[in-house]
Design an enzyme around this catalytic site. Structure first.
Site, PDB file in Angstrom:
ATOM      1  NE  ARG A   1      -1.667  -2.019   2.816  1.00 32.95           N
ATOM      2  CZ  ARG A   1      -1.743  -3.280   2.395  1.00 32.95           C
ATOM      3  NH1 ARG A   1      -2.755  -3.674   1.707  1.00 32.95           N
ATOM      4  NH2 ARG A   1      -0.795  -4.153   2.689  1.00 32.95           N
ATOM      5  CB  THR A   2       3.309   2.619   2.400  1.00 28.30           C
ATOM      6  OG1 THR A   2       2.538   2.079   3.465  1.00 28.30           O
ATOM      7  CG2 THR A   2       3.795   4.001   2.782  1.00 28.30           C
TER       8      THR A   2
ATOM      9  NE  ARG B   1       6.979   0.685   5.025  1.00 32.78           N
ATOM     10  CZ  ARG B   1       5.767   0.147   4.988  1.00 32.78           C
ATOM     11  NH1 ARG B   1       5.620  -1.118   4.678  1.00 32.78           N
ATOM     12  NH2 ARG B   1       4.706   0.878   5.255  1.00 32.78           N
TER      13      ARG B   1
ATOM     14  CG  HIS C   1       3.228   3.854   8.751  1.00 34.38           C
ATOM     15  ND1 HIS C   1       3.308   4.707   7.667  1.00 34.38           N
ATOM     16  CD2 HIS C   1       2.883   2.629   8.237  1.00 34.38           C
ATOM     17  CE1 HIS C   1       3.022   4.033   6.567  1.00 34.38           C
ATOM     18  NE2 HIS C   1       2.768   2.774   6.888  1.00 34.38           N
TER      19      HIS C   1
ATOM     20  CE  LYS D   1      26.301  -2.859  -5.928  1.00 33.78           C
ATOM     21  NZ  LYS D   1      26.344  -1.753  -6.890  1.00 33.78           N
TER      22      LYS D   1
HETATM   23  N1   CP Z   1      -0.385   0.039   5.833  1.00 40.70           N
HETATM   24  C1   CP Z   1       0.836  -0.271   5.325  1.00 40.70           C
HETATM   25  O1   CP Z   1       1.861   0.299   5.741  1.00 40.70           O
HETATM   26  O2   CP Z   1       0.823  -1.235   4.374  1.00 40.70           O
HETATM   27  P1   CP Z   1       2.100  -1.727   3.542  1.00 40.70           P
HETATM   28  O3   CP Z   1       3.038  -2.387   4.533  1.00 40.70           O
HETATM   29  O4   CP Z   1       1.585  -2.655   2.503  1.00 40.70           O
HETATM   30  O5   CP Z   1       2.749  -0.495   2.964  1.00 40.70           O
END
Ligand code: CP
Length: 305
Positions: free
Chosen positions: A51-52, A101, A129, A80
């Site tokens: 999603r993100t 991320r 998040h 590396k």
């Molecule tokens: N909600 C969320 O962070 O989903 P993903 O891990 O798929 O990005």
């Protein structure tokens, strides 16, 4: 230049303005379709995501911009030994904004210290998040009509669930919020969040182990997955993974207007039989995630329409 590393990087007024912009984008998508022409977002994902990452990329494409990046640290020079600091220095030469991320808490903060472009934390370890929180807030505000005077049940893995940590951080700034923390003892909310966020802001909360006991009083039920990837031992994960399963029987005990949110991915914690219940809004939540990320990109790039 501004970054978004934690929900607290935005004031309540800025959040309201951003959610207003996201609502306008939802209503008038054509007005925004060329606003980022010539701009690029870099999505640097050192940890899996569906999603993100895809919603950031969709958001930039919807704004007329372009996307570069990697979806797996092993396909980047991190494999590396390249540092986050060096990576962001060079990505600053390629892109106008970045979403990162990383499995390590604080990695996006480190990136921001060496970056020439805005850095958005797209989830760092078990820490924060913030864009999921903006998504959750838009979902609640759009479907409930308010972000105050709500009893919110947070259920599941409250120890490792970074979406829960960010949501609490943000909502304690609204009036009339009460949290019911529903988890097994092993997955309780960390003490530092109880002390430094809930108690420090005089936000009422209770801790219970039973979802059945709590569900009747909730306006929002925020379900979470047990975070397998953050467990040190498989045995503990197997013992705890199905500690809560929201099903039709439990939904029958809830208020008629209670909303069920989930940041997703779901494993077993919400039975698929709940998906057709009009109170289950976790797939609508995914759509709101695109609008808030479009609004966030415009805001951090200082683009006004
Ligand atoms: N909600 C969320 O962070 O989903 P993903 O891990 O798929 O990005």
């Amino acid at each position: 230049m501004r970054h978004l590393l934690s929900p607290l990087d935005l004031t309540v007024e800025e959040i309201e303005k951003l959610l207003d912009l996201a609502s306008d984008i939802e209503k008038n998508p054509d007005k925004y379709k060329d606003t980022c022409r010539g701009k690029k977002i870099a999505t640097l994902f050192y940890e899996p995501s569906t999603r993100t990452r895809l919603s950031f990329e969709t958001a930039m494409l919807n704004l007329g911009g372009n996307v570069i990046g990697f979806a797996d640290a092993n396909s980047s020079s991190a494999s590396k030994g390249e540092s986050v600091a060096d990576t962001i220095r060079l990505v600053s030469c390629y892109a106008d904004i970045c979403a990162m991320r990383h499995p390590k808490e604080g990695a996006p903060l480190v990136a921001s210290l060496h970056s020439g472009i805005p850095v958005i934390n797209a989830g760092d370890g078990g820490h924060q998040h913030p864009t999921q929180t903006l998504t959750d807030m838009m979902t609640i505000r759009s479907l409930k009509g308010r972000l105050n005077n709500l009893t919110i049940g947070l259920c599941g893995d409250l120890k490792f669930g970074r979406t829960v940590h960010s949501l609490i951080n943000s909502l304690v700034r609204y009036t009339g919020i009460r949290f019911v923390l529903i988890s097994p003892p092993e997955l309780r909310l960390p003490d530092y969040i109880k002390e430094e966020v809930l108690l420090a802001n005089n936000t009422p909360f209770s801790e219970v182990a039973s979802l059945d006991e709590a569900i009747r009083e909730l306006d929002i039920l925020y379900m979470t997955r047990v975070q397998k990837e953050r467990f040190f031992n498989e045995e503990d994960y197997i013992r705890l993974k199905d500690c809560y399963v929201l099903d039709k029987e439990k939904m029958a005990m809830a208020k008629d207007d209670m909303l069920v949110l989930h940041p997703l991915p779901r494993v077993n914690e919400i039975s698929v039989e709940v998906d057709d219940d009009p109170r289950a809004v976790y797939f609508k939540q995914v759509q709101y995630g695109v609008y808030v990320r479009m609004a966030l990109i415009l805001t951090l790039l200082n683009i006004t329409v």
